[in-house]
Design a protein around this motif. Sequence first.
Motif, PDB file in Angstrom:
ATOM      1  N   ALA A 160       0.847  -1.190   0.000  1.00  0.00           N
ATOM      2  CA  ALA A 160       0.000   0.000   0.000  1.00  0.00           C
ATOM      3  C   ALA A 160       0.877   1.231   0.000  1.00  0.00           C
ATOM      4  O   ALA A 160       2.072   1.162   0.300  1.00  0.00           O
ATOM      5  CB  ALA A 160      -0.915  -0.001   1.220  1.00  0.00           C
ATOM      6  N   MET A 161       0.283   2.352  -0.345  1.00  0.00           N
ATOM      7  CA  MET A 161       1.089   3.548  -0.522  1.00  0.00           C
ATOM      8  C   MET A 161       0.419   4.762   0.104  1.00  0.00           C
ATOM      9  O   MET A 161      -0.802   4.915   0.058  1.00  0.00           O
ATOM     10  CB  MET A 161       1.298   3.773  -2.027  1.00  0.00           C
ATOM     11  N   ILE A 162       1.248   5.626   0.688  1.00  0.00           N
ATOM     12  CA  ILE A 162       0.790   6.927   1.174  1.00  0.00           C
ATOM     13  C   ILE A 162       1.530   7.985   0.369  1.00  0.00           C
ATOM     14  O   ILE A 162       2.761   7.962   0.314  1.00  0.00           O
ATOM     15  CB  ILE A 162       1.096   7.111   2.680  1.00  0.00           C
ATOM     16  N   LEU A 163       0.794   8.885  -0.249  1.00  0.00           N
ATOM     17  CA  LEU A 163       1.422   9.920  -1.078  1.00  0.00           C
ATOM     18  C   LEU A 163       1.527  11.234  -0.308  1.00  0.00           C
ATOM     19  O   LEU A 163       0.976  11.399   0.770  1.00  0.00           O
ATOM     20  CB  LEU A 163       0.624  10.133  -2.362  1.00  0.00           C
ATOM     21  N   GLN A 164       2.217  12.174  -0.942  1.00  0.00           N
ATOM     22  CA  GLN A 164       2.545  13.418  -0.260  1.00  0.00           C
ATOM     23  C   GLN A 164       1.323  14.267   0.088  1.00  0.00           C
ATOM     24  O   GLN A 164       1.178  14.710   1.214  1.00  0.00           O
ATOM     25  CB  GLN A 164       3.488  14.217  -1.173  1.00  0.00           C
ATOM     26  N   ASP A 165       0.459  14.481  -0.897  1.00  0.00           N
ATOM     27  CA  ASP A 165      -0.590  15.474  -0.717  1.00  0.00           C
ATOM     28  C   ASP A 165      -1.926  14.789  -0.490  1.00  0.00           C
ATOM     29  O   ASP A 165      -2.515  14.232  -1.405  1.00  0.00           O
ATOM     30  CB  ASP A 165      -0.648  16.363  -1.964  1.00  0.00           C
ATOM     31  N   PRO A 166      -2.455  14.822   0.744  1.00  0.00           N
ATOM     32  CA  PRO A 166      -3.703  14.098   1.021  1.00  0.00           C
ATOM     33  C   PRO A 166      -4.878  14.653   0.223  1.00  0.00           C
ATOM     34  O   PRO A 166      -5.809  13.932  -0.085  1.00  0.00           O
ATOM     35  CB  PRO A 166      -3.905  14.296   2.517  1.00  0.00           C
TER      36      PRO A 166
ATOM     37  N   THR B 212       5.424  16.007   4.015  1.00  0.00           N
ATOM     38  CA  THR B 212       5.919  17.244   3.415  1.00  0.00           C
ATOM     39  C   THR B 212       4.854  18.340   3.396  1.00  0.00           C
ATOM     40  O   THR B 212       5.165  19.517   3.509  1.00  0.00           O
ATOM     41  CB  THR B 212       6.399  16.955   1.983  1.00  0.00           C
ATOM     42  N   ALA B 213       3.571  17.941   3.267  1.00  0.00           N
ATOM     43  CA  ALA B 213       2.515  18.948   3.192  1.00  0.00           C
ATOM     44  C   ALA B 213       2.031  19.359   4.585  1.00  0.00           C
ATOM     45  O   ALA B 213       1.147  20.193   4.695  1.00  0.00           O
ATOM     46  CB  ALA B 213       1.345  18.419   2.365  1.00  0.00           C
TER      47      ALA B 213
END
Lengths: 323, 323
Positions: free
Chosen positions: A94-100, A184-185
């Motif tokens: 699974a993946m979590i990206l920078q910008d929710p 980061t965000a």
Amino acid sequence: MTSLLEVEELRVELATRSGVVHAVDGVSFHVAEGETLGIVGESGCGKTMTALALQRMLPRPGGRIAGGAIRLGAEDLMAKSEAEMRAIRGRDIAMILQDPMSSLNPVMSIGAQVAEPIRAHQRPARNVLHEAVLRMLDAVRIPSPAARAGDYPHQLSGGMRQRVVGAIALSCRPRLLIADEPTTALDVTIQAQYLALLKDLQRDTGVAMILITHDFGIVAKMCDRVAVMYAGRIVETADVRTLFARPAHPYTRALLEALPSMEHRSERLKVIDGQPPDLRAPPAGCRFAPRCAVATSACHTTDPPAVALGPGHVAHCLLAGNA
Amino acid sequence: MTAPLLEVDRLRKHFPVRRFLPWNPPRQVHAVDDVSFTIGAGETFGIVGESGCGKTTLSRVILLLEAATGGAIRFDGKPVEGLAGTDLLAYRRAVQAVFQDPTSALSPRMRVGDIVAEPLRATGAASAAERRAEVARLLKEVGLRDGAADSYPHEFSGGQRQRIAIARALATNPRLIVLDEPISALDISIRAQIMNLLRDIQDRTGTAFLLIAHDLAVVKHMSTRVGVMYLGKLVETGPADALYRRPLHPYTRALLAAALPARPDDAPGPPPLAGELPSPLSPPSGCRFRTRCPLAGTDCAAAEPSLRGMGDGQSVACHRAEA
């Protein structure tokens, strides 16, 4: 420790209008069960493309895996069909990206978004699904989950949104979580909350993590081992203490020395002159040589060998070990 | 004592919020509320705080991009409010700005030479030949190659674009430059280059900086004095060394505790600050930090603390703070 993920000589190419970008060029690493590997590097070094390639989710058209092997447990991910990969994504990786804000669907309630992967992979009964959603929202510390499950992303703060993304990622109990610049965000105090949450979730579930970041502070706080990337290649791999105490590659050393410190006010920061190379036509030899303070003429012509400096400590540098 | 270069006195900026229905009560965002500080000639005053604390609004009011709702700004002892004609032009010459994202700060349709010459053209009477000579000198000063003046911004990397923005800010020989997150859009190996450049410029020209940033280590590295903002209020100010060594406001302490460690073995800080930023539409009564403060008591809700001196040039707005 057993290896959960093994990546060998991975190569990723992106076809663009101005030529083929060799975004990832012969990258090898492994992730053990339950550990956190940090992949650190500057923008354009190929860290995100590496993460996407692991899930065979490269941008299309244009992106392709040009070579190498990816094994998750006993399975060869390179040999999977697209349908088989769909079953693996979300369930095993699974993946979590920078910008929710851009990873969440703005017109779907957060409860429905957390339910989506569970429904797709496990097809549970309605009441079981509902329970599972509330449990996940609770696990990422959304206050009063039953009341908030019907909320839409715009009703939540940035920190809460990223927690929802975490709940979606962990909803099917994946074995590997890839977090690409997850904080980061976020603001400083919210970042601290989120990193603490990720650590707690990892302790509770035993999920292995690849944490992609440009921030050595996050590496120091979160990671067991680190791979430093530059211009599509891994230049150094080490456990986190060794990397900070005895960085062996000139690029790693220069990056660590370029950071301002809160402890003392130095008059000048050390800098790395120049710019990273154009990956449409990468330089011969060591890719860092044009910016390297200690490069010799051989560095510009010879591909740097992998030099083992200690258990798990490898630097790709002609001069490593001599200094 | 001579008057400070810039004096900000109980400055206030409230934004009216559009009413959803005509009979709803009028509401205002309290972006900046009674903020006071001074900047001396040639010094760097750093402002730290999380997003939404009002630090960018504060800088926009100082740049006269927004009109203050209350309070006063004095430059060289003279009030800035109501400046017009040549006096206003002189203020704009004396106070310049560098923003976070150099890509959106530079017009993509103008040549770099014209971008850097624009402040000269707008505020001065220099001839075209003088402007050309000045542009060449400025581009050299910020470390750009010969011939950069004839290129367009897209031909440069992010770090080089920020150098162009700095050259433009220097064109009018300003006495104060507002730096709003000048390096946070840049890669780590480039950040050190820009921080060194800014410090060199300050050493050479004696320009004062108002530095706005969220990165505590960057602010510490660059600043002589620091102010900490929370929800529109300045909660603590002091010399950079003293404030980082002995933070007095509970929010300053929480911010420093939330900062990421420099090395993996650094002792873990106290648990991160709970909760999130309250809405600036209806800030809490009394001390605005009390809803997240570990030390808050009933008096904190009743009375708003104002900045009081604590020795060593440090001031703090907290009922509980003790020297």
